[in-house]
Design an enzyme around this catalytic site. Structure first.
Site, PDB file in Angstrom:
ATOM      1  N   CYS A  95       0.813  -1.225   0.000  1.00  0.00           N
ATOM      2  CA  CYS A  95       0.000   0.000   0.000  1.00  0.00           C
ATOM      3  C   CYS A  95       0.846   1.274   0.000  1.00  0.00           C
ATOM      4  CB  CYS A  95      -0.916   0.035   1.224  1.00  0.00           C
ATOM      5  SG  CYS A  95      -1.858  -1.469   1.431  1.00  0.00           S
ATOM      6  N   HIS A 347      -8.788   3.206  -2.831  1.00  0.00           N
ATOM      7  CA  HIS A 347      -7.393   2.953  -2.448  1.00  0.00           C
ATOM      8  C   HIS A 347      -6.755   1.987  -3.439  1.00  0.00           C
ATOM      9  CE1 HIS A 347      -3.847   1.886  -0.280  1.00  0.00           C
ATOM     10  NE2 HIS A 347      -4.354   0.927   0.484  1.00  0.00           N
ATOM     11  N   CYS A 378      -1.112   2.566   6.771  1.00  0.00           N
ATOM     12  CA  CYS A 378      -0.760   1.203   7.159  1.00  0.00           C
ATOM     13  C   CYS A 378      -0.370   0.446   5.892  1.00  0.00           C
ATOM     14  CB  CYS A 378      -1.902   0.517   7.892  1.00  0.00           C
ATOM     15  SG  CYS A 378      -3.405   0.300   6.928  1.00  0.00           S
TER      16      CYS A 378
END
Length: 401
Positions: A95, A347, A378
């Site tokens: 991510c 996302h 995160c």
């Protein structure tokens, strides 16, 4: 030891984020074409930057296969029309891919090796679902290094709810509702559109143009959120409504040394202060931004009270709540995600870090009373990443008011 070079964020853009899958607007669009569009849009917005002066191009993707493989930074640079002399490479930190692209290029500029660099990320989760084609080492399970579902991000978010009973589903749903409302208000006020680069799309209905994010649901209600299924466990707390979705999209930004920005007459939207990454148990990966933020603050000689604006990636509402609780910040603090976040916008994994930076940069311009802000997220497999930025528009008189 020579003093480090000032590192500045000149500009950042992104494609509108689409919904992943056959019904999403980018189903027939290649991943590399998305990032090329972001890079060409960035260069068009900064015509005083000579292409041959770009020292490197770092582009992240979580699933580096197919049209997201082949050393993306280099292939995207060539496809975007940058001179053949400009090198490039690919990055993977799940991510936080784009965030790591920025910190890697920022570090190279700070060291004095580079003057100008492009950093960004792309994720086409429709073409490349998370974890597709990976082969985790059997030792992870045989030696019980991680639990069986540590790669299932929804399961890790459920565990945060387990560990902290005060993080109720209702609290997550309320946070998620505010994210949707804030994104709708930001669009209404024209805050998000300036960072978007339009992308031509193709579907059975013909050609189209993507000009805004596909995922936001401004019609969301608390009652509606309360009734959603909990796919990760029966009677769980994580739903499609209080988590980010599966998305496609790309981001790119231009970083420079302070001296080069001055030489080329470039605007400076933010100054890099410090950054840090940290590891936590993979089973509760959402807690990662807590130690990474403490580390970044320590490196900068700052405390959490010095931070006037926060851009936190909303992978899951509970993950943001855990960060806010740790630092004693209210769920509704206006300093946090002023324009809303990933729960509404989406996302697309490796691209999201630069979206956070774009939004923080826009808010810095509106808040001369704020000196420092941070972007944090995160990261899968139990990590967190944080970048602290300084506002070039900071005004001491405004701060005193």
């Amino acid at each position: 030891m020579a003093e480090r070079t000032e590192v500045v964020f000149v500009d950042g853009v992104r494609t509108p984020f689409g919904r992943a899958g056959e019904k999403g607007m980018y189903w027939n669009t290649r991943a590399d074409d998305l990032v090329v569009k972001a890079i060409t849009g960035l260069m068009e917005r900064n015509p005083s930057v000579p292409g041959e002066r770009i020292d490197d191009v770092a582009i992240a993707a979580t699933t580096q296969a197919g049209d997201q493989g082949l050393t993306l930074g280099r292939t995207a640079a060539l496809l975007a029309g940058l001179p053949v002399s400009v090198p490039g490479f690919a990055i993977d930190r799940m991510c936080a891919g784009a965030m790591t692209s920025v910190t890697t290029m920022g570090a190279a500029i700070g060291f004095g090796a580079y003057d100008l660099a492009i950093a960004g990320g792309v994720e086409h989760m429709g073409r490349h679902p998370m974890g597709a084609g990976v082969d985790p080492n059997p030792r992870f399970l045989s030696e019980r290094l991680v639990s069986e579902d540590a790669l299932n991000m929804g399961a890790t978010a459920e565990r945060i709810h387990d560990r902290f009973p005060e993080y109720t589903k209702d609290r997550s749903d309320r946070y998620a509702l505010r994210s949707q409302q804030k994104v709708a208000a930001a669009y209404e006020a024209g805050k998000i559109q300036p960072d978007l680069v339009s992308v031509a799309t193709r579907s059975a209905a013909g050609w189209g143009l993507a000009t805004r994010d596909e995922a936001p649901r401004p019609e969301t209600t608390l009652d509606g959120l309360a009734g959603l299924k909990t796919p990760f466990r029966p009677h769980g707390r994580i739903t499609a409504g209080n988590a980010s979705g599966l998305n496609d999209g790309a981001t790119a930004c231009l970083l420079a040394s302070g001296a080069t920005a001055k030489e080329l007459g470039l605007s400076v939207k933010m100054k890099l202060v410090s950054f840090a990454f940290a590891g936590v148990e993979p089973e509760v990966m959402g807690l990662g931004p807590v130690p990474s933020t403490e580390k970044a603050l320590r490196k900068a000689g700052l405390s959490i009270t010095d931070i006037g604006l926060f851009e936190l990636n909303e992978a899951f509402a509970v993950q943001v709540i855990s960060f806010l609780d740790h630092f004693g910040i209210d769920d509704e603090d206006p300093r946090v995600n002023e324009y809303g976040g990933a729960i509404a916008i989406g996302h697309p994994l490796a691209s999201s870090g630069v979206r956070l930076m774009n939004q923080l940069a826009s808010q810095f311009a509106e808040h001369p009373e704020v000196r420092y802000g941070l972007t944090a997220m995160c990261i899968g497999l139990g990590q967190g990443g944080t970048v602290i930025w300084e506002n070039p528009h900071f005004n001491k008189k405004a701060a005193k008011r």
